[in-house]
Design a protein around this motif. Structure first.
Motif, PDB file in Angstrom:
ATOM      1  N   MET A 100       0.815  -1.208   0.000  1.00 59.77           N
ATOM      2  CA  MET A 100       0.000   0.000   0.000  1.00 59.77           C
ATOM      3  C   MET A 100       0.848   1.258   0.000  1.00 59.77           C
ATOM      4  O   MET A 100       0.480   2.260  -0.621  1.00 59.77           O
ATOM      5  CB  MET A 100      -0.927  -0.005   1.209  1.00 59.77           C
ATOM      6  CG  MET A 100      -2.084  -0.979   1.103  1.00 59.77           C
ATOM      7  SD  MET A 100      -3.036  -0.792  -0.422  1.00 59.77           S
ATOM      8  CE  MET A 100      -3.528   0.932  -0.339  1.00 59.77           C
ATOM      9  N   ALA A 101       1.989   1.238   0.683  1.00 61.42           N
ATOM     10  CA  ALA A 101       2.862   2.417   0.696  1.00 61.42           C
ATOM     11  C   ALA A 101       3.363   2.727  -0.715  1.00 61.42           C
ATOM     12  O   ALA A 101       3.354   3.886  -1.159  1.00 61.42           O
ATOM     13  CB  ALA A 101       4.033   2.186   1.648  1.00 61.42           C
ATOM     14  N   ILE A 102       3.800   1.703  -1.422  1.00 61.96           N
ATOM     15  CA  ILE A 102       4.289   1.888  -2.793  1.00 61.96           C
ATOM     16  C   ILE A 102       3.151   2.298  -3.706  1.00 61.96           C
ATOM     17  O   ILE A 102       3.291   3.211  -4.537  1.00 61.96           O
ATOM     18  CB  ILE A 102       4.962   0.598  -3.297  1.00 61.96           C
ATOM     19  CG1 ILE A 102       6.208   0.297  -2.473  1.00 61.96           C
ATOM     20  CG2 ILE A 102       5.313   0.714  -4.769  1.00 61.96           C
ATOM     21  CD1 ILE A 102       6.845  -1.048  -2.788  1.00 61.96           C
ATOM     22  N   ALA A 103       2.001   1.636  -3.581  1.00 67.12           N
ATOM     23  CA  ALA A 103       0.864   1.934  -4.447  1.00 67.12           C
ATOM     24  C   ALA A 103       0.381   3.372  -4.263  1.00 67.12           C
ATOM     25  O   ALA A 103       0.116   4.081  -5.246  1.00 67.12           O
ATOM     26  CB  ALA A 103      -0.275   0.954  -4.169  1.00 67.12           C
ATOM     27  N   MET A 104       0.273   3.820  -3.007  1.00 65.29           N
ATOM     28  CA  MET A 104      -0.216   5.176  -2.760  1.00 65.29           C
ATOM     29  C   MET A 104       0.775   6.226  -3.237  1.00 65.29           C
ATOM     30  O   MET A 104       0.382   7.243  -3.825  1.00 65.29           O
ATOM     31  CB  MET A 104      -0.516   5.345  -1.272  1.00 65.29           C
ATOM     32  CG  MET A 104      -1.705   4.545  -0.780  1.00 65.29           C
ATOM     33  SD  MET A 104      -2.103   4.850   0.957  1.00 65.29           S
ATOM     34  CE  MET A 104      -2.647   6.564   0.888  1.00 65.29           C
ATOM     35  N   ALA A 105       2.060   6.011  -2.984  1.00 59.10           N
ATOM     36  CA  ALA A 105       3.064   6.986  -3.415  1.00 59.10           C
ATOM     37  C   ALA A 105       3.079   7.132  -4.938  1.00 59.10           C
ATOM     38  O   ALA A 105       3.075   8.251  -5.476  1.00 59.10           O
ATOM     39  CB  ALA A 105       4.434   6.568  -2.899  1.00 59.10           C
ATOM     40  N   CYS A 106       3.091   6.004  -5.630  1.00 56.43           N
ATOM     41  CA  CYS A 106       3.109   6.049  -7.104  1.00 56.43           C
ATOM     42  C   CYS A 106       1.796   6.591  -7.664  1.00 56.43           C
ATOM     43  O   CYS A 106       1.789   7.334  -8.653  1.00 56.43           O
ATOM     44  CB  CYS A 106       3.378   4.650  -7.661  1.00 56.43           C
ATOM     45  SG  CYS A 106       5.016   3.991  -7.270  1.00 56.43           S
ATOM     46  N   ALA A 107       0.678   6.238  -7.034  1.00 52.21           N
ATOM     47  CA  ALA A 107      -0.624   6.699  -7.515  1.00 52.21           C
ATOM     48  C   ALA A 107      -0.759   8.209  -7.386  1.00 52.21           C
ATOM     49  O   ALA A 107      -1.328   8.872  -8.266  1.00 52.21           O
ATOM     50  CB  ALA A 107      -1.742   5.997  -6.746  1.00 52.21           C
ATOM     51  N   VAL A 108      -0.259   8.767  -6.278  1.00 48.29           N
ATOM     52  CA  VAL A 108      -0.335  10.216  -6.087  1.00 48.29           C
ATOM     53  C   VAL A 108       0.450  10.950  -7.165  1.00 48.29           C
ATOM     54  O   VAL A 108      -0.026  11.928  -7.756  1.00 48.29           O
ATOM     55  CB  VAL A 108       0.182  10.592  -4.684  1.00 48.29           C
ATOM     56  CG1 VAL A 108       0.432  12.091  -4.585  1.00 48.29           C
ATOM     57  CG2 VAL A 108      -0.813  10.160  -3.622  1.00 48.29           C
TER      58      VAL A 108
ATOM     59  N   GLY B 200      -3.319   0.560  -9.906  1.00 46.56           N
ATOM     60  CA  GLY B 200      -4.196   0.953 -11.008  1.00 46.56           C
ATOM     61  C   GLY B 200      -5.444   1.669 -10.534  1.00 46.56           C
ATOM     62  O   GLY B 200      -5.822   2.718 -11.073  1.00 46.56           O
ATOM     63  N   LEU B 201      -6.091   1.125  -9.495  1.00 50.09           N
ATOM     64  CA  LEU B 201      -7.320   1.740  -8.994  1.00 50.09           C
ATOM     65  C   LEU B 201      -7.056   3.095  -8.342  1.00 50.09           C
ATOM     66  O   LEU B 201      -7.781   4.066  -8.583  1.00 50.09           O
ATOM     67  CB  LEU B 201      -7.992   0.794  -8.000  1.00 50.09           C
ATOM     68  CG  LEU B 201      -8.529  -0.519  -8.575  1.00 50.09           C
ATOM     69  CD1 LEU B 201      -9.047  -1.412  -7.458  1.00 50.09           C
ATOM     70  CD2 LEU B 201      -9.640  -0.245  -9.583  1.00 50.09           C
ATOM     71  N   LEU B 202      -6.028   3.168  -7.512  1.00 47.90           N
ATOM     72  CA  LEU B 202      -5.739   4.415  -6.799  1.00 47.90           C
ATOM     73  C   LEU B 202      -5.307   5.521  -7.751  1.00 47.90           C
ATOM     74  O   LEU B 202      -5.635   6.694  -7.540  1.00 47.90           O
ATOM     75  CB  LEU B 202      -4.666   4.177  -5.743  1.00 47.90           C
ATOM     76  CG  LEU B 202      -5.063   3.252  -4.584  1.00 47.90           C
ATOM     77  CD1 LEU B 202      -3.880   3.049  -3.638  1.00 47.90           C
ATOM     78  CD2 LEU B 202      -6.246   3.822  -3.820  1.00 47.90           C
ATOM     79  N   THR B 203      -4.574   5.183  -8.794  1.00 40.23           N
ATOM     80  CA  THR B 203      -4.174   6.193  -9.775  1.00 40.23           C
ATOM     81  C   THR B 203      -5.388   6.801 -10.454  1.00 40.23           C
ATOM     82  O   THR B 203      -5.467   8.024 -10.653  1.00 40.23           O
ATOM     83  CB  THR B 203      -3.232   5.587 -10.826  1.00 40.23           C
ATOM     84  OG1 THR B 203      -2.074   5.046 -10.180  1.00 40.23           O
ATOM     85  CG2 THR B 203      -2.795   6.628 -11.835  1.00 40.23           C
ATOM     86  N   GLN B 204      -6.349   5.964 -10.809  1.00 39.76           N
ATOM     87  CA  GLN B 204      -7.574   6.471 -11.431  1.00 39.76           C
ATOM     88  C   GLN B 204      -8.354   7.356 -10.467  1.00 39.76           C
ATOM     89  O   GLN B 204      -8.922   8.381 -10.860  1.00 39.76           O
ATOM     90  CB  GLN B 204      -8.444   5.296 -11.885  1.00 39.76           C
ATOM     91  CG  GLN B 204      -7.873   4.509 -13.049  1.00 39.76           C
ATOM     92  CD  GLN B 204      -7.800   5.338 -14.321  1.00 39.76           C
ATOM     93  OE1 GLN B 204      -8.708   6.105 -14.624  1.00 39.76           O
ATOM     94  NE2 GLN B 204      -6.720   5.186 -15.068  1.00 39.76           N
TER      95      GLN B 204
END
Length: 305
Positions: A105-113, A185-189
């Protein structure tokens, strides 16, 4: 706040009781409960003695009451496969799953932001279109298929990464890399959609008129309000990672709660299975409550009573 927490705990308790009832019913509907505990080679005398000792001959309502009472005391019974208290075994494996979910989640949120904010700042550009297509594709691709392909490419063909274990940081690359795709993918959108609206707002236009730097406009003025939907979706994805880690942990031989649950089912270790499911359910309930509290603190329009 206290009333809200107590109310959510009461709701979680009801949901947990329903979960325990489902588990109890499934073990009874699928046949003789002794089949879950004893090996197939056990004699009829051994089966009868075991059923009598465990109270399986009692009425179902009595068995369910005793079953819930023991769990309420933290006693899930003895793990047949590990020959240790089932709860102790589950508690040892669960931190590995929590670390896996936290890193993911840390990686996903940072990249998504970063990706979502930049895509929103340049809408309909080539960068925006590439990010949109890639995030939709990775969010829609089954993780088990990606995990198998990743093992074939990076572990078998090139022999760059190990396929299982947690001995070093290298062992975490494949599990985290595969598990991060769907939330990324979801968080980026979500970030992109939220940022598009925020960047068109009056306060952002005012900041632009005052000559504020683009980086400050994106990551300070706009992101401050766009982050609220991100937190909600990220919380749902985080709880989903705990439940969905079963497949990834099994494929990569990751010694977390998911793999332990599959192993307990394969070894007919009913006590350990119940301990794993109950522990995961309790953590998910607590995480959902924590997400609501955090959201209420960040958004003054939301009030928890």
């Amino acid at each position: 706040m206290l009333r809200y927490v107590l109310g959510r705990l009461a709701q979680s308790l009801v949901a947990l009781l329903l979960l325990l009832l489902i588990i109890f019913a499934m073990t009874r509907l699928t046949g003789d409960p002794t089949d879950l505990y004893l090996p197939l080679s056990a004699s009829e005398a051994e089966r009868a003695a075991f059923a009598e000792a465990q109270g399986f001959n009692d009425p179902l309502i009595v068995q369910f009451g005793r079953y819930v009472g023991e769990i309420a005391q933290g006693s899930f019974g003895e793990s047949l496969f590990k020959a240790r208290p089932a709860l102790d075994v589950a508690l040892e494996a669960f931190p590995v799953t929590l670390k896996l979910a936290a890193f993911t989640m840390a990686i996903a949120m940072a990249c998504a932001v970063v990706l979502g904010s930049l895509a929103a700042y340049w809408p309909n550009s080539l960068f925006d279109r590439v990010v949109s297509v890639l995030t939709i594709v990775i969010a829609s691709t089954p993780t088990f298929w990606v995990a198998i392909v990743a093992i074939v490419i990076f572990s078998i063909s090139f022999q760059w990464l190990p396929t299982s274990g947690t001995g070093s940081a290298v062992h975490w690359i494949l599990p985290v890399g595969v598990l991060v795709l769907t939330p990324l993918g979801l968080l980026t959108q979500v970030v992109r959609a939220s940022m598009v609206g925020c960047l068109r707002s009056a306060y952002v236009k005012t900041a632009m008129a005052k000559g504020a730097a683009s980086r400050r406009i994106i990551f300070v003025h706009a992101l401050r309000n766009a982050v609220l939907p991100l937190i909600t979706v990220a919380g749902v994805q985080a709880t989903g990672l705990i439940n969905g880690a079963v497949v990834i942990e099994t494929i990569f031989g990751f010694p977390g709660i998911g793999k332990l649950m599959i192993d307990s089912i394969r070894n007919r270790d009913f006590a350990l299975t119940v301990a794993c499911i109950t522990l995961a359910a309790v953590v998910v309930y607590l995480m959902n409550m924590l997400i609501d509290i955090v959201y209420s603190r960040l958004d003054p329009r939301v009030r928890i009573k």
